[in-house]
Each structure stands twice: as structure tokens, then as C-alpha cells.
Design an enzyme around this catalytic site. Structure first.
Site, short mmCIF file in Angstrom:
data_model
loop_
_atom_site.label_atom_id
_atom_site.label_comp_id
_atom_site.label_asym_id
_atom_site.label_seq_id
_atom_site.Cartn_x
_atom_site.Cartn_y
_atom_site.Cartn_z
N GLU A 47 -9.41 -21.45 -73.11
CA GLU A 47 -9.54 -22.13 -72.83
C GLU A 47 -8.95 -22.92 -72.20
O GLU A 47 -8.98 -24.48 -72.23
CB GLU A 47 -8.26 -22.37 -74.18
CG GLU A 47 -9.59 -22.10 -75.69
CD GLU A 47 -9.87 -20.61 -75.76
OE1 GLU A 47 -9.01 -19.65 -74.98
OE2 GLU A 47 -10.01 -19.93 -76.85
N MET A 53 3.39 -23.05 -49.89
CA MET A 53 4.46 -24.18 -50.56
C MET A 53 5.65 -23.53 -50.88
O MET A 53 7.11 -24.29 -50.40
CB MET A 53 3.40 -24.99 -51.87
CG MET A 53 5.15 -26.12 -51.85
SD MET A 53 4.67 -27.24 -50.56
CE MET A 53 3.77 -28.71 -50.89
N LYS A 95 -9.95 -25.33 -90.96
CA LYS A 95 -11.80 -24.70 -91.41
C LYS A 95 -11.62 -25.71 -92.28
O LYS A 95 -13.15 -26.08 -92.38
CB LYS A 95 -11.65 -23.50 -91.41
CG LYS A 95 -13.01 -23.23 -90.97
CD LYS A 95 -12.77 -20.95 -91.18
CE LYS A 95 -14.28 -20.91 -90.83
NZ LYS A 95 -14.11 -19.39 -90.99
N PHE A 115 -3.60 -15.75 -90.30
CA PHE A 115 -4.02 -15.18 -89.54
C PHE A 115 -4.82 -16.30 -88.11
O PHE A 115 -5.53 -17.62 -88.33
CB PHE A 115 -5.24 -14.49 -89.84
CG PHE A 115 -6.62 -13.76 -88.44
CD1 PHE A 115 -5.27 -12.68 -87.66
CD2 PHE A 115 -7.40 -14.00 -88.30
CE1 PHE A 115 -6.37 -12.64 -86.68
CE2 PHE A 115 -7.83 -13.56 -87.06
CZ PHE A 115 -7.29 -12.75 -86.29
N GLN A 116 -3.82 -16.63 -86.71
CA GLN A 116 -3.96 -17.27 -86.06
C GLN A 116 -3.70 -19.03 -86.14
O GLN A 116 -4.03 -19.44 -85.77
CB GLN A 116 -5.97 -17.31 -85.30
CG GLN A 116 -5.78 -16.35 -84.75
CD GLN A 116 -7.80 -16.27 -84.40
OE1 GLN A 116 -8.32 -16.98 -84.55
NE2 GLN A 116 -7.94 -15.68 -83.43
C1 LIG Z 1 2.85 -30.08 -54.48
C2 LIG Z 1 2.52 -31.28 -54.66
C3 LIG Z 1 3.38 -32.12 -53.62
C4 LIG Z 1 3.68 -33.61 -54.35
N1 LIG Z 1 4.17 -34.64 -52.56
C5 LIG Z 1 3.59 -35.72 -53.48
C6 LIG Z 1 3.74 -36.91 -52.13
O1 LIG Z 1 4.43 -36.50 -50.97
N2 LIG Z 1 3.91 -38.11 -52.14
C7 LIG Z 1 3.19 -38.87 -53.92
O2 LIG Z 1 2.97 -39.58 -53.95
N3 LIG Z 1 2.40 -37.53 -55.11
C8 LIG Z 1 3.12 -36.33 -54.94
N4 LIG Z 1 3.08 -36.03 -55.49
C9 LIG Z 1 2.33 -35.89 -56.53
C10 LIG Z 1 3.22 -37.15 -57.84
O3 LIG Z 1 4.28 -35.40 -58.31
C11 LIG Z 1 2.74 -37.20 -58.44
O4 LIG Z 1 1.87 -37.24 -59.74
C12 LIG Z 1 2.99 -38.90 -57.79
O5 LIG Z 1 3.47 -39.78 -57.48
C13 LIG Z 1 2.42 -39.96 -59.45
O6 LIG Z 1 1.18 -40.80 -58.59
P1 LIG Z 1 1.25 -42.53 -59.29
O7 LIG Z 1 2.88 -42.65 -59.12
O8 LIG Z 1 -0.11 -43.05 -58.46
O9 LIG Z 1 2.05 -42.16 -61.09
P2 LIG Z 1 0.21 -41.74 -62.45
O10 LIG Z 1 0.81 -40.07 -62.80
O11 LIG Z 1 -0.95 -41.54 -61.40
O12 LIG Z 1 0.76 -43.06 -63.30
C14 LIG Z 1 0.25 -44.37 -63.40
C15 LIG Z 1 0.96 -45.55 -63.76
O13 LIG Z 1 -0.26 -46.02 -63.42
C16 LIG Z 1 0.42 -46.98 -65.38
N5 LIG Z 1 -1.57 -47.30 -65.72
C17 LIG Z 1 -2.16 -46.12 -65.90
N6 LIG Z 1 -3.23 -47.19 -66.48
C18 LIG Z 1 -2.96 -48.54 -65.95
C19 LIG Z 1 -3.59 -49.28 -66.25
N7 LIG Z 1 -5.14 -49.49 -66.20
N8 LIG Z 1 -3.50 -50.98 -65.64
C20 LIG Z 1 -2.25 -50.52 -65.21
N9 LIG Z 1 -1.17 -49.29 -65.17
C21 LIG Z 1 -1.74 -49.00 -65.50
C22 LIG Z 1 0.76 -45.53 -65.92
O14 LIG Z 1 1.37 -46.61 -66.95
C23 LIG Z 1 1.43 -44.88 -65.19
O15 LIG Z 1 2.96 -45.77 -64.46
C24 LIG Z 1 2.68 -34.03 -55.51
C25 LIG Z 1 2.62 -33.23 -56.19
C26 LIG Z 1 2.42 -31.97 -55.70
C27 LIG Z 1 2.07 -30.96 -57.33
C1 LIG Z 2 1.45 -23.08 -62.63
C2 LIG Z 2 1.69 -22.99 -61.89
N1 LIG Z 2 2.92 -22.09 -61.75
C3 LIG Z 2 3.47 -21.92 -60.77
C4 LIG Z 2 4.00 -22.98 -59.58
C5 LIG Z 2 4.18 -23.69 -58.69
N2 LIG Z 2 3.83 -23.35 -57.10
C6 LIG Z 2 3.28 -24.03 -56.28
S1 LIG Z 2 2.50 -24.38 -55.31
C7 LIG Z 2 2.68 -22.79 -55.35
C8 LIG Z 2 2.03 -21.56 -54.35
C9 LIG Z 2 0.63 -21.63 -54.40
O1 LIG Z 2 -0.51 -20.80 -53.84
P1 LIG Z 2 -1.37 -21.03 -52.64
O2 LIG Z 2 -2.54 -21.75 -54.32
O3 LIG Z 2 -1.57 -20.18 -52.39
O4 LIG Z 2 -1.52 -22.70 -52.24
P2 LIG Z 2 -0.88 -22.82 -50.65
O5 LIG Z 2 0.44 -23.50 -50.89
O6 LIG Z 2 -0.86 -21.40 -50.06
O7 LIG Z 2 -1.51 -23.44 -49.77
C10 LIG Z 2 3.66 -22.35 -56.45
C11 LIG Z 2 3.51 -20.63 -56.93
C12 LIG Z 2 2.32 -24.03 -59.94
N3 LIG Z 2 2.62 -25.27 -59.26
N4 LIG Z 2 1.83 -24.37 -60.89
#
Ligand SMILES: Cc1cc2nc3c(=O)[nH]c(=O)nc-3n(C[C@H](O)[C@H](O)[C@H](O)COP(=O)(O)OP(=O)(O)OC[C@H]3O[C@@H](n4cnc5c(N)ncnc54)[C@H](O)[C@@H]3O)c2cc1C
Ligand SMILES: Cc1ncc(C[n+]2csc(CCOP(=O)(O)OP(=O)(O)O)c2C)c(N)n1
Ligand SMILES: [Mg+2]
Lengths: 633, 163
Positions: free
Chosen positions: A111, A540, A223, A173-174
């Protein structure tokens, strides 16, 4: 009782009786059981005289059971695909799905993938994704995908089965309190206790999910509410208004004027855009704004592609793994305009050090995004498309344009920062560098690609090295950072665009989190290309351990990996493994040439590579690490 | 600062848990919360007392407004308003303390609503400070039980928080 229905607006369907005093229904209410009138008038599991809303008095045009109402409502919403998995509580609904062919059901293998699949479909098309799951474990499995969609504001409707109303609360159940469990990670949710409320509730769910700041809405359906033996007249409202929910449709004209004034006086402006531009379908308006102003523009991870990344005015992504030029420009800017971005901590770094010299303008449709993390000087609440259109008009009408001399000086500074080439990497390495793999992917696909991602280093390398020129092409989990997102999301994208090239970039750890979906891809012939950057580590995590835990790699080494080629083949797909830089392009071309096959490309990359630049959590934009050999002076 | 926020909510199952969930999920402070249906049975009115910096209060109001069930919201503290809380307090009322307790009741314009040979139940309505003051004034060791409703409030003047 009767009178209260009059006040509820059913008056046109009530007439007075002979005495002239008592309202009676007209035409007389006739519940139907198995196609015949039901004398007991028991609807929605309740006994007793059944007075209700207007549809009960309607002449019987179309009489449907709850299960049929669900399916018909989906048809009326124009839903193409439902991603789901059956179980006891949704069997009536599955039976109704079986008897029609307008809504296509995609049987996933978990799911979580139903919600990610619906999510990928929504991100690629801008339409509402739909998932259908059973009660209990079906619903709990779906939660990760619901939370993923919630964090990134993705429109989605989740229909979950629930135990029959009479046994709710008895640990049946469930049974699980799905409304309770999902509450913190949905935009809204409903429990439908009466089949008469079903159509309207589904309509509300789609409306709420897709309007304002989009988000997932869950409808929990016991259901008995889907009982095939209880049929009621079906009415699906086209338009809907909720007195308690009125998302902004226009920005405040005074605020917009003020913002334009501030913008035009800027000496060192930066446009900072986010996912909201894509969600709000405002890429065109944004391009007009940048063309008019000529200001530098940067984007969050979620906004990539709203503005062409190959355009010289684009500075690259900002934030933790953003470019040197984007982050330095943020640090030095005097006017920052944030457009559909939410000042996430991965973007701002340490709040006290964020844009220390800037007057900040913020456009967001959600008032609670404004001044949540960073105090804003000119807030504008409204949908980004309309607000930008208003701004563009005002700028065109303005007497004087931007200060060209200042702007030239600003661009000179930015080019100097750009000259540091913060994304440079070792091109002579005998190992495949992950950056090189992404660059090769760009070359081979020519930018014409939908790319979904899992979470980790590979995600960051893709964001840095694959320049997207169009919105909705880069599909990843940013807010929740959900490993396992990439493959099921790619299925949703491929279903939406059967002819398009769709790839999923992943890591050897992430891909295993939803690997079962290879079976779904087989069943529906989804020719997704899996680009696995196999570094043998949770890269990472390993990177953080290297930097902050003196290289103690606690459980980030992914031991006992499967043979991905054989694994893929066992699902009936094509698997390939590459470990020489020289072989990579050829292998990718071969993979993409197999237009109707899923190809899993297991690419062995340098296990020690790190993502640079990097701003440590809690540091300022000017405190970036470039690669170890090229530390900032 | 302390704020009293009034919210008109759809009288739907689960509306209250959405509010409670919001406060715990976002770590907001909640001093008291009272809720009951209004003259319009489709609406509930909630009075919430919370404490926080201006930024936090602003976020609290925005987040409350964002709930789909929220119809209207008013921060009573921003204007002139009236605030009332009710308390039922059970006190030990031995012979030697009875007069003192009666006097207190009179001074505070409270009411004794239950009497036994050894106890009183006293009802008092007023601002929260008044109720605090009463509790303070009860002689050491006599309090058996305190039940407070949490404040409810209404704005002064002719304008109402209605649809
Ligand atoms: C491993 C990892 C590393 C990351 N590193 C970075 C990084 O280096 N840099 C980075 O930028 N992010 C990074 N992120 C992502 C970060 O965590 C956030 O998800 C991201 O920065 C949020 O983007 P955003 O501000 O565009 O918001 P979003 O989550 O895209 O939110 C959108 C915003 O726009 C608004 N909005 C929606 N629709 C409308 C509309 N029609 N009109 C006006 N407003 C609207 C919403 O209210 C909200 O405030 C990383 C994520 C991961 C998993
Ligand atoms: C469901 C979930 N569990 C744990 C994490 C924490 N986490 C972020 S990156 C990462 C490693 C990802 O490894 P891989 O898919 O091999 O990518 P790589 O960084 O090596 O490119 C983990 C465990 C997560 N983001 N999501
Ligand atoms: Mg890895």
C-alpha cells in the site's frame, strides 16, 4: 426534526400537507432495496423513519449502492487511475470497480506504493492522485505515502476501507483508527457514517485536496456504507462551497504594489522560488517576471524546472547542497523575493544568519507559511500565478525599470562566485563518479525525461547535475525524504505518460524499500528505467558519519546486497550492470533504446564520493564546505 | 503573553481532536480549552487560552484558521473583552472554620451550593485572577477539591463572532 430539514435548504422538496401545517416530502421518499422499495427505510445502517437531504426525494434517476457511488464519483471526477490493494473492508468497492471499465485500477504490491504511485501521477500531471486501501494494515501501510504527499503539498485522495459502523470502536478484526492515525499528515480527513453523505464527502475531498495549498485528503469508509444491497439516488454536485474553507484566489493589490516598488529599487536582488510555482502552474508567469527584471534566480529542491535550469540567469539550487553562487547571493542580497517556497531549514541554514541584509517579499497561498521561520517584510497571500501576473503588469506599467548599473555590478559579483565551479569533480577517476553518471544520463536523454528519485546522495547529485528546463519533470520526496518513493512514483508517471521516457534514480539502499513494485511494472508493462547509483553505502548517512562521527560508519554499509541483474530478471525485466566509466554511455543508450522494457541499470560508482557543496545544519549560507581539496578560504 | 482565542468550529466529530492534535504536534502551550455547541447547532464555539511570544501566537492563529473545520477565529485579547471562568470548590468546613468561609464567600460574591456537617461546595464565577485570589484566600489545609471550567470570553460592543 422535520423543521430542521427545512432550514437546511431542502425546502423546494418539501410541501405542506392538507392541513397546511406539516411539511411532507415531495415526491414521497422511496428507499429502494434490491431494486424494490424498502418498507423499513433503513439507510446507512440506522433503523427508523428516514428523513434526509434532498437527494432522497429526488425522482429516482440513478440509484446506486455506496460502492457504486464511490466508483461513479471517481468517474465524475475524471479519475483515470486508482492505485490500490484489496481487502475485506473494500470488497464491495472492488466488486463495483470490476463491473466497469472507465476507472482503471492499478494493483500495487504494497500500500505504500499505492500512495507513492498516486503521488507520482499527481506530481507529473498536476491532477489529483487517487489511492484505495483496505482497513487496518492497508491503511497503516499507506501512511508513509500520505505523509510524503502532505509534506510536499501534493493533491491526493485516499479512500480507505473501515470496519462496519456498528463495530467501530470494538477492536474489530482489522480495525484501526485511520482518521486518528492519519490526522497529523493529511490536509483533512473524513469518516463517512451514512451512505447519503458519501457522494458529497468524496466531492469535498477532491475539492479540498486540489484547491489552495494542495494536500492529501483521506476518506474512511466503513464496509456497511458500501453495502451493495442498499441503493440510494445518486447526485454528484459539480460546484461546491464550504463556509469554513475559502482559500485565497487573489493577492492583496496594495501589498503587490508595495512588493513591486521594493523589487524595482533593489541593487542586489535574488528571486528564490519553490515547489509552489509548480503546484500553482505558474512557470510561465515566473519566466515573464525574470525576463522583465533580469534578476538572478535560484530554486529549492522542490521548485527545480519551474525556470529553465540551463538559462544563465539560473544560479542552481540553493540550501544545504546548493551551489556556491546561489548561497552567496542569498547571503549578500538586499531584496529577496520568495515565491511559493517555505523557508525550510535545509534552505535557510541558521535562521539568525539568513539573508542578513535583505528586505524579504514572500508570496504564498498558505498564510501559515508566511513568517513561520523567517520574518517577512512584504507578505502576499495568494496563488502564485495570479500574484505574478499582477506583478508583471505593474512592472510593465512602472515608469522606471530596475537599476541597470547596480544590476550589472551584481551580476559581475555573481559570475565571480560562479567562477569557483563549486560542482567540479574528478573527471579522470578510474571509478564511475556518481556526478558523471547523472551527466551521462542528461546527455543520453537530452533533457527529455521524467526523473523520479529516491532519497540520498543520488538525489542530490541528480538535482545538481541534471538541468530540468520544464516543471513536473523532477519528481522527488523533499519534505519527508522518503526512501522507497522513486520506483512507485515512476509507475504513476509512466501511466500518466505512456510514451514518455521515465527514469528512477536510486541508491542500492533506497531501491530495496519498494523493490516489490517490479512486479507491478511487469503486470502493466511500465518501461521505467532504473538508474541505480550503487555505492554500497547509505551514502548520505555515511557522509554525515564521515564528517561528524569521525568516520565511524555505524550500520551504513549495505552488506549482503542482492544481485540486482538476476533480481530484475526474476521479475521478468532486463538487468544490466556497469562498472567502467567508458561503458556507461553505451549502456544507457541501450537501456533507453528498449522502449517497451523496464531496464534496471546497476551502476557501480565510487563508494567514497561525497556531496558538495555542503552547509552543515545550523550554519549560515556563507559557511559552505566545497570539496576537501578546495575548502573556502 | 497570555491570549484568549475564540474559535467557531463546524460541529463535526473529530473537530476537537484536530485542535488538540495541532497543539501537541506543534508543541504549542495550551492553558485551557472549553468547547460547546452554540445557538446554531451546526457550530461549536471553543475558547482557548494559550501563552507564547507574538510570533508563536501568530502561528497558532494561522494554524487554527487553516483547519478545514474552523469557520471563524477571534483573538479576544486584541480588543476589549469580557472573560469569565467558573469554579466549584469543595472545602472542609468544620465548626470553627464555617464563619470564616462564609465571610470569604460573601466578599467574593460566591455562593455556597452544598452543605454537610463537615463541608461546603462553593460556586464562584469571575476572571481567572479572581478565582486564583479566592483559592489563595482559603485558609491553609481546607481545600478538598477544585474544579475550574477554564475561561470563556466574549468581545465587548455590538459586534459578534457569528457567521
Ligand atoms: C536528502 C535531502 C537533502 C535536501 N537538501 C536540500 C537542499 O540542499 N536545498 C533545498 O532547497 N532543499 C533540500 N531538500 C528539500 C527540503 O527538505 C524541502 O523539501 C524543500 O526545501 C522545500 O521546498 P519549498 O520551499 O519549495 O517548499 P514546498 O514543500 O514545495 O512547499 C511549497 C510552498 O508553496 C506554497 N504553495 C503551494 N501552492 C501554491 C500556490 N498555488 N501559490 C502560492 N503558493 C503555493 C505552499 O503553501 C508552500 O509554502 C532536501 C531534502 C532531502 C531529502
Ligand atoms: C524510509 C527512510 N529511512 C531512513 C532514511 C534516512 N536516510 C536518508 S538517506 C539514507 C541512505 C540512502 O542510501 P542509498 O539509497 O544507497 O542512497 P545514497 O545516499 O547511497 O545515494 C538514509 C538511510 C530515509 N530518508 N528514509
Ligand atoms: Mg548507496
Amino acid at each position: 426534526m422535520r423543521l430542521s430539514f427545512i432550514t437546511r435548504g431542502s425546502a423546494p422538496f418539501l410541501v405542506l400537507d392538507q392541513t397546511g401545517r406539516n411539511p411532507v416530502a415531495f415526491p414521497p421518499f422511496q428507499p429502494v432495496l434490491n431494486g424494490r422499495p424498502d418498507p423499513h427505510a433503513c439507510v446507512g445502517g440506522r433503523r427508523g423513519p428516514c428523513l434526509g437531504r434532498r437527494d432522497r426525494w429526488r425522482s429516482p434517476e440513478l440509484e446506486l449502492s455506496g460502492a457504486e457511488i464511490i466508483v461513479q464519483a471517481l468517474i465524475d471526477e475524471g479519475v483515470e487511475y486508482v492505485f490500490g490493494y484489496p481487502g475485506g473492508a473494500v470488497l464491495h468497492t472492488y466488486d463495483a470497480l470490476f463491473k466497469q471499465d472507465k476507472v482503471k485500477h492499478i494493483l500495487v504490491r504494497h500500500e505504500q506504493a499505492a500512495t507513492h504511485g498516486a503521488d507520482g501521477y499527481a506530481r507529473a500531471t498536476g491532477r489529483c492522485g487517487v489511492a484505495l486501501v483496505t482497513s487496518g494494515p492497508g491503511a497503516t501501510n499507506a501512511i508513509t505515502g500520505i505523509a510524503t504527499a502532505y509534506m510536499d503539498s501534493i493533491p491526493m485522495v485516499i479512500l480507505s476501507g473501515q470496519v462496519p459502523t456498528p463495530v467501530i470502536g470494538s477492536d474489530a478484526f482489522q480495525e484501526v483508527d485511520t482518521v486518528g492515525i492519519s490526522r497529523p499528515c493529511v490536509k483533512h480527513n473524513f469518516l463517512v457514517r451514512d451512505v447519503h453523505d458519501l457522494a458529497l464527502t468524496i466531492r469535498k475531498a477532491f475539492y479540498i485536496a486540489t484547491s489552495g495549498r494542495p494536500g492529501p485528503v483521506l476518506v474512511d469508509i466503513p464496509k456497511d456504507v458500501t453495502d451493495p444491497n442498499i441503493k440510494i439516488p445518486y447526485h454528484y454536485p459539480k460546484e461546491i462551497k464550504l463556509r469554513s474553507y475559502n482559500p485565497a484566489t487573489k493577492g492583496h493589490p496594495g501589498q503587490i504594489r508595495k512588493a513591486v516598488d521594493v523589487l524595482l529599487q533593489a541593487k542586489r536582488p535574488v528571486i528564490y522560488t519553490g515547489g509552489g510555482v509548480i503546484l500553482g502552474e505558474a512557470a510561465k508567469a515566473l519566466r515573464e517576471l525574470v525576463d522583465l527584471l533580469g534578476y538572478p534566480i535560484t530554486s529549492t529542491l522542490m521548485g527545480l524546472g519551474a525556470f529553465p535550469m540551463t538559462d544563465p540567469r539560473f544560479l542552481g539550487m540553493l540550501g544545504m547542497h546548493g551551489t556556491y553562487e546561489a548561497n552567496m547571493a542569498m547571503h549578500e542580497t538586499d531584496v529577496l523575493i520568495a515565491i511559493g517556497a517555505r523557508f525550510d531549514d535545509r534552505v535557510t541554514g541558521k535562521i539568525e544568519l539568513f539573508c542578513p541584509h535583505a528586505t524579504i517579499i514572500h508570496i504564498d497561498v498558505d498564510p501559515s507559511s508566511i513568517s513561520k521561520n523567517v520574518r517577512v517584510d512584504v507578505p502576499i497571500v495568494g496563488p502564485v500565478g495570479n500574484v505574478l501576473a499582477d506583478m508583471v503588469r505593474l512592472i510593465r506599467e512602472a515608469k522606471a525599470g530596475p537599476d541597470q548599473a547596480a544590476l550589472q555590478e551584481w551580476w559581475r559579483q555573481i559570475e565571480a562566485w560562479r567562477g569557483r565551479q563549486c560542482l567540479a569533480y574528478d573527471r579522470n577517476s578510474p571509478l564511475i563518479k556518481p556526478q558523471f553518471a547523472v551527466e551521462t544520463l542528461y546527455q543520453v536523454t537530452g533533457g527529455d525525461l521524467y526523473l523520479t528519485s529516491d532519497v540520498g546522495q543520488h538525489q542530490m547529485f541528480a538535482a545538481q547535475f541534471y538541468p530540468f528546463d520544464e516543471p513536473r519533470r523532477w519528481i522527488n520526496s523533499g519534505g519527508l525524504g522518503t526512501m522507497g518513493f522513486g520506483l512507485p512514483a515512476a509507475m504513476g508517471v509512466q501511466l500518466a505518460f505512456p510514451e514518455a521516457s521515465v527514469a528512477c534514480i536510486s541508491g542500492e539502499a533506497s531501491i530495496l524499500m519498494c523493490i516489490q513494485e517490479l512486479a507491478t511494472c511487469k503486470q502493466y508493462d511500465l518501461p521505467v528505467k532504473i538508474i541505480l547509483l550503487n555505492n554500497g553505502y547509505m551514502g548520505m548517512v555515511r557522509q554525515w558519519q564521515e564528517f561528524f562521527y569521525e568516520s565511524r560508519y555505524a550500520h551504513s554499509y549495505v552488506d549482503a546486497l542482492p544481485d540486482f541483474v538476476k533480481l530484475t530478471e526474476s521479475f521478468g525485466h532486463v538487468g544490466m550492470r556497469v562498472d567502467q566509466p567508458g561503458d556507461l554511455e553505451g549502456a544507457m543508450r541501450e537501456a533507453f533504446a528498449m522502449k517497451d522494457r523496464l531496464v534496471f541499470l546497476d551502476i557501480v560508482v565510487d563508494p567514497a564520493e561525497n556531496v558538495y557543496p555542503m552547509i552543515e545544519a545550523g550554519k549560515g549560507h556563507h559557511e559552505m564546505h566545497l570539496s576537501p581539496e578546495r575548502e573556502l578560504a | 503573553m497570555r491570549h484568549i482565542i475564540s474559535v467557531l468550529l463546524e460541529n463535526e466529530a473529530g473537530a476537537l481532536s484536530r485542535v488538540a492534535g495541532l497543539f501537541s504536534a506543534r508543541g504549542y502551550n495550551i492553558e485551557s480549552l472549553t468547547v460547546a455547541p452554540t445557538d446554531d447547532p451546526t457550530l461549536s464555539r471553543m475558547t482557548l487560552v494559550t501563552i507564547g511570544s507574538e510570533e508563536i501566537i501568530e502561528q497558532i492563529k494561522k494554524q487554527l484558521n487553516k483547519l478545514i473545520d474552523t469557520v471563524k477565529l477571534l483573538d479576544l485579547t486584541e480588543g476589549r473583552h469580557i472573560e469569565r471562568e467558573m469554579m466549584l470548590i469543595k472545602v472542609r468546613a468544620a465548626k470553627e472554620d464555617r464563619e470564616e468561609l462564609k465571610r470569604l464567600t460573601e466578599i467574593f460574591r460566591a455562593k455556597i451550593i452544598d452543605v454537610t456537617a463537615t463541608s461546603f461546595v462553593i460556586e464562584l464565577t469571575g476572571t481567572s485572577q479572581k478565582i486564583d485570589a479566592f483559592i489563595q484566600a482559603v485558609p491553609e489545609g481546607l481545600i478538598v477539591e477544585v474544579v475550574r471550567s477554564g475561561p470563556i470570553g466574549i468581545a465587548r460592543g455590538e459586534k459578534g463572532l457569528t457567521l
